[in-house]
Write a protein that holds these residues in place. Structure first.
Motif, PDB file in Angstrom:
ATOM      1  N   LYS A   1       0.687  -1.109   0.124  1.00 17.81           N
ATOM      2  CA  LYS A   1      -0.066  -0.097  -0.046  1.00 17.81           C
ATOM      3  C   LYS A   1       0.856   1.135   0.090  1.00 17.81           C
ATOM      4  O   LYS A   1       1.798   1.349   0.778  1.00 17.81           O
ATOM      5  CB  LYS A   1      -0.622   0.023   1.222  1.00 17.81           C
ATOM      6  N   PRO A   2       0.477   2.303  -0.747  1.00 17.16           N
ATOM      7  CA  PRO A   2       1.254   3.545  -0.750  1.00 17.16           C
ATOM      8  C   PRO A   2       1.472   4.030   0.589  1.00 17.16           C
ATOM      9  O   PRO A   2       0.402   4.092   1.258  1.00 17.16           O
ATOM     10  CB  PRO A   2       0.667   4.311  -1.667  1.00 17.16           C
ATOM     11  N   LYS A   3       2.715   4.175   0.864  1.00 15.37           N
ATOM     12  CA  LYS A   3       2.918   4.596   2.325  1.00 15.37           C
ATOM     13  C   LYS A   3       2.449   6.258   2.817  1.00 15.37           C
ATOM     14  O   LYS A   3       2.770   7.203   1.914  1.00 15.37           O
ATOM     15  CB  LYS A   3       4.386   4.494   2.735  1.00 15.37           C
ATOM     16  N   LYS A   4       2.044   6.240   3.955  1.00 18.46           N
ATOM     17  CA  LYS A   4       1.980   7.654   4.517  1.00 18.46           C
ATOM     18  C   LYS A   4       2.535   7.781   5.775  1.00 18.46           C
ATOM     19  O   LYS A   4       2.933   6.683   6.428  1.00 18.46           O
ATOM     20  CB  LYS A   4       0.312   8.164   4.643  1.00 18.46           C
ATOM     21  N   ALA A   5       2.780   9.004   6.240  1.00 16.05           N
ATOM     22  CA  ALA A   5       3.467   9.117   7.525  1.00 16.05           C
ATOM     23  C   ALA A   5       2.677   8.633   8.554  1.00 16.05           C
ATOM     24  O   ALA A   5       1.235   8.967   8.416  1.00 16.05           O
ATOM     25  CB  ALA A   5       3.870  10.398   7.728  1.00 16.05           C
ATOM     26  N   THR A   6       3.062   7.843   9.340  1.00 12.74           N
ATOM     27  CA  THR A   6       2.121   6.911  10.494  1.00 12.74           C
ATOM     28  C   THR A   6       1.912   8.359  11.543  1.00 12.74           C
ATOM     29  O   THR A   6       2.950   8.659  12.283  1.00 12.74           O
ATOM     30  CB  THR A   6       2.972   5.697  11.058  1.00 12.74           C
ATOM     31  N   PRO A   7       0.765   8.497  11.670  1.00 19.69           N
ATOM     32  CA  PRO A   7       0.673   9.630  12.702  1.00 19.69           C
ATOM     33  C   PRO A   7       0.950   9.066  14.239  1.00 19.69           C
ATOM     34  O   PRO A   7       0.941   7.864  14.333  1.00 19.69           O
ATOM     35  CB  PRO A   7      -0.988   9.885  12.823  1.00 19.69           C
ATOM     36  N   ARG A   8       1.483   9.982  15.132  1.00 21.98           N
ATOM     37  CA  ARG A   8       1.787   9.529  16.409  1.00 21.98           C
ATOM     38  C   ARG A   8       1.120  10.293  17.498  1.00 21.98           C
ATOM     39  O   ARG A   8       0.501  11.429  17.466  1.00 21.98           O
ATOM     40  CB  ARG A   8       3.432  10.046  16.705  1.00 21.98           C
ATOM     41  N   ARG A   9       0.248   9.530  18.184  1.00 26.41           N
ATOM     42  CA  ARG A   9      -0.514  10.397  19.459  1.00 26.41           C
ATOM     43  C   ARG A   9       0.264   9.805  20.618  1.00 26.41           C
ATOM     44  O   ARG A   9       0.980   8.904  21.088  1.00 26.41           O
ATOM     45  CB  ARG A   9      -1.863   9.618  19.465  1.00 26.41           C
ATOM     46  N   VAL A  10      -0.214  10.701  21.785  1.00 32.82           N
ATOM     47  CA  VAL A  10       0.625  10.518  23.165  1.00 32.82           C
ATOM     48  C   VAL A  10      -0.761  10.566  24.048  1.00 32.82           C
ATOM     49  O   VAL A  10      -2.016  11.207  23.781  1.00 32.82           O
ATOM     50  CB  VAL A  10       1.466  11.595  23.498  1.00 32.82           C
ATOM     51  N   THR A  11      -0.490   9.750  25.225  1.00 34.11           N
ATOM     52  CA  THR A  11      -1.576   9.613  26.101  1.00 34.11           C
ATOM     53  C   THR A  11      -0.813   9.344  27.687  1.00 34.11           C
ATOM     54  O   THR A  11       0.231   8.758  27.645  1.00 34.11           O
ATOM     55  CB  THR A  11      -2.693   8.479  25.825  1.00 34.11           C
ATOM     56  N   GLN A  12      -1.641   9.715  28.735  1.00 31.75           N
ATOM     57  CA  GLN A  12      -0.782   9.600  30.039  1.00 31.75           C
ATOM     58  C   GLN A  12      -2.067   8.623  30.645  1.00 31.75           C
ATOM     59  O   GLN A  12      -3.258   9.183  30.661  1.00 31.75           O
ATOM     60  CB  GLN A  12      -0.618  10.578  31.012  1.00 31.75           C
ATOM     61  N   MET A  13      -1.649   7.420  30.979  1.00 27.86           N
ATOM     62  CA  MET A  13      -2.410   6.519  31.654  1.00 27.86           C
ATOM     63  C   MET A  13      -2.471   6.663  33.269  1.00 27.86           C
ATOM     64  O   MET A  13      -1.240   6.551  33.705  1.00 27.86           O
ATOM     65  CB  MET A  13      -2.439   5.009  31.096  1.00 27.86           C
TER      66      MET A  13
ATOM     67  N   GLU B   1       1.942   6.699  22.017  1.00 30.93           N
ATOM     68  CA  GLU B   1       2.993   6.733  23.116  1.00 30.93           C
ATOM     69  C   GLU B   1       2.259   6.819  24.270  1.00 30.93           C
ATOM     70  O   GLU B   1       1.583   7.763  24.740  1.00 30.93           O
ATOM     71  CB  GLU B   1       3.825   7.815  22.892  1.00 30.93           C
ATOM     72  N   ILE B   2       2.439   5.737  25.248  1.00 33.44           N
ATOM     73  CA  ILE B   2       1.674   5.669  26.500  1.00 33.44           C
ATOM     74  C   ILE B   2       2.922   5.864  27.621  1.00 33.44           C
ATOM     75  O   ILE B   2       3.795   5.357  27.733  1.00 33.44           O
ATOM     76  CB  ILE B   2       1.130   4.207  26.704  1.00 33.44           C
TER      77      ILE B   2
ATOM     78  N   CYS C   1     -10.063   0.042  30.729  1.00 28.99           N
ATOM     79  CA  CYS C   1      -8.738   0.799  30.631  1.00 28.99           C
ATOM     80  C   CYS C   1      -8.723   1.629  31.904  1.00 28.99           C
ATOM     81  O   CYS C   1      -9.383   1.947  32.569  1.00 28.99           O
ATOM     82  CB  CYS C   1      -8.602   1.574  29.322  1.00 28.99           C
ATOM     83  N   PHE C   2      -7.275   2.286  31.993  1.00 28.09           N
ATOM     84  CA  PHE C   2      -7.231   3.186  32.956  1.00 28.09           C
ATOM     85  C   PHE C   2      -7.584   4.640  32.303  1.00 28.09           C
ATOM     86  O   PHE C   2      -7.737   4.646  31.235  1.00 28.09           O
ATOM     87  CB  PHE C   2      -5.635   3.369  33.108  1.00 28.09           C
ATOM     88  N   PRO C   3      -7.920   5.444  33.185  1.00 28.71           N
ATOM     89  CA  PRO C   3      -8.267   6.761  32.637  1.00 28.71           C
ATOM     90  C   PRO C   3      -7.197   7.478  31.752  1.00 28.71           C
ATOM     91  O   PRO C   3      -6.095   7.178  32.545  1.00 28.71           O
ATOM     92  CB  PRO C   3      -8.471   7.559  34.213  1.00 28.71           C
ATOM     93  N   GLN C   4      -7.606   8.172  30.872  1.00 32.98           N
ATOM     94  CA  GLN C   4      -6.391   8.464  30.017  1.00 32.98           C
ATOM     95  C   GLN C   4      -6.614   9.884  29.646  1.00 32.98           C
ATOM     96  O   GLN C   4      -7.616  10.507  29.418  1.00 32.98           O
ATOM     97  CB  GLN C   4      -6.665   7.806  28.655  1.00 32.98           C
ATOM     98  N   PHE C   5      -5.360  10.823  29.753  1.00 29.92           N
ATOM     99  CA  PHE C   5      -5.365  12.037  29.355  1.00 29.92           C
ATOM    100  C   PHE C   5      -4.266  12.463  28.601  1.00 29.92           C
ATOM    101  O   PHE C   5      -3.115  11.783  28.474  1.00 29.92           O
ATOM    102  CB  PHE C   5      -5.072  12.772  30.686  1.00 29.92           C
ATOM    103  N   GLU C   6      -4.604  13.476  27.578  1.00 32.10           N
ATOM    104  CA  GLU C   6      -3.752  13.906  26.666  1.00 32.10           C
ATOM    105  C   GLU C   6      -2.552  14.899  27.135  1.00 32.10           C
ATOM    106  O   GLU C   6      -1.292  14.749  26.915  1.00 32.10           O
ATOM    107  CB  GLU C   6      -4.307  14.656  25.545  1.00 32.10           C
TER     108      GLU C   6
END
Length: 361
Positions: free
Chosen positions: A234-246, A312-313, A272-277
């Motif tokens: 599949k044509p590649k796209k940049a993989t997005p990165r997200r962050v969270t604090q558990m 990213e956790i 899940c644990f409570p999550q916060f950006e």
């Protein structure tokens, strides 16, 4: 590849079937759990579990699942939490939620009988689709139905050196036409299993064993020495990165606060644990729900990879003596030493195991 290009079969359907079934008779897998006491229900569960998951991984999950839910009625009557609990670790949890929805639909709309008389009716059930419906019908009833799962796509693409990403509609149409051409009128359960086995055991993604393949003398990709080129990625796209604090909030007894995720979306329905950006949101939540809680030093961050982004956790352990949060709907205090039977996201389960080890140390 353009839509008007035509890809012709390399073999007659009879010759393709002869080669494939002779190979299957000698080398195919015939004693898998779902191949015993075949029924649409048993085959359906296996096909859903096998989506994007290897056979060796699926077998223990399948056996536990069937022991608990031996019939579609038993599955339909079960709470979703229990279904997700038995799926914990298998990944792609939308499969489990759709499995549960489909079971309830089969019971309520079809009196507990899978509509195997109709490809369209089977494909319309939640989480099934055209290829999976074909596999269920062919394997469980012996009626002619065509499949085109990932293994079959890879084998046919290499055999014909078919250019383009198989996810493109034009390429996929050619693959369906080839699959239709080669599919026989007889021995459908064996043929269908053989097509899946060929891709899973010989025509593998990374290291195909061309010397053992029944089509090595006619495979165009093999003739060119380009087995790894096909199927094209599949044509590649940049993989997005997200962050969270558990937030790993423990009470005086060592129990940990979990919250149930919304029914759809990321980890839908799992606990899940409570999550916060952001840390500010985490601190505000603690002030509101667990005033006086002691926030400890964060644990090392780690990355959990999804098909469409990387998460990213950062675990944030904390301790509280107050249990105000337990009154909220969709919350529970989870005891790692006496685990509740609820569905857990993989990183949550790993973190809970670590907390449980600390408690037992």
């Amino acid at each position: 590849m353009t839509d008007d290009q035509t890809v012709f079969p390399l073999l007659s359907s009879a010759e393709f079937q002869r080669r494939l079934l002779a190979w299957f008779d000698a080398h195919g897998r015939k004693r898998l759990p779902w191949q015993q006491d075949k029924s649409p229900y048993r085959v359906w569960v296996s096909e859903i579990m096998l989506q994007q998951t290897q056979v060796a991984t699926v077998i223990p999950y399948y056996e536990r699942f069937m022991a608990r839910f031996p019939t579609v009625e038993a599955l339909a009557e079960a709470p979703q939490d229990e279904v997700l609990h038995l799926w914990t670790g298998l990944g792609y949890y939308a499969r489990a939620r759709n499995l549960h929805k489909a079971a309830r639909e089969v019971v309520s709309e079809h009196d507990g009988d899978f509509p195997v008389h109709s490809l369209d009716a089977m494909a319309a059930l939640p989480g099934i689709g055209r290829s999976t419906a074909g596999a269920i019908i062919a394997i469980s009833t012996g009626r002619r139905a065509v499949i085109l799962d990932g293994n079959v796509k890879r084998s046919l693409t290499r055999l014909h050196a078919l250019p383009g990403w198989p996810g493109r509609s034009a390429v996929e149409r050619h693959l369906w036409a080839l699959a239709e051409h080669y599919t026989p009128e007889a021995r459908l359960p064996d043929y269908t299993q053989a097509m899946m086995d060929l891709g899973a055991t010989l025509c593998r993604r990374g290291q195909p064993e061309c010397g053992r393949c029944p089509f090595d003398d006619v495979c165009l990709a093999h003739a060119r020495g380009e087995e790894r080129r096909f199927p094209e990625a599949k044509p590649k796209k940049a993989t997005p990165r997200r962050v969270t604090q558990m937030l790993l909030l423990r009470d005086a007894e060592g129990r940990v606060l979990l919250q149930q995720r919304p029914p759809t979306g990321l980890w839908g329905g799992l606990w899940c644990f409570p999550q916060f950006e952001e840390e500010a949101a985490l601190l505000a939540w603690l002030d509101s729900h667990a005033p006086g809680a002691e926030l400890e030093a964060p644990w090392s961050s780690f990355t959990h990879v999804f098909s469409h982004f990387r998460l990213e956790i950062t675990p944030r352990p904390a301790r509280t003596r107050r249990l105000a949060a337990v009154t909220e709907s969709g919350s529970l205090w989870y005891n790692p030493r006496q685990p509740a039977s609820v569905g857990l996201a993989a990183p949550v389960k790993a973190l809970l195991d670590t907390l449980g080890d600390d408690l037992l140390a």
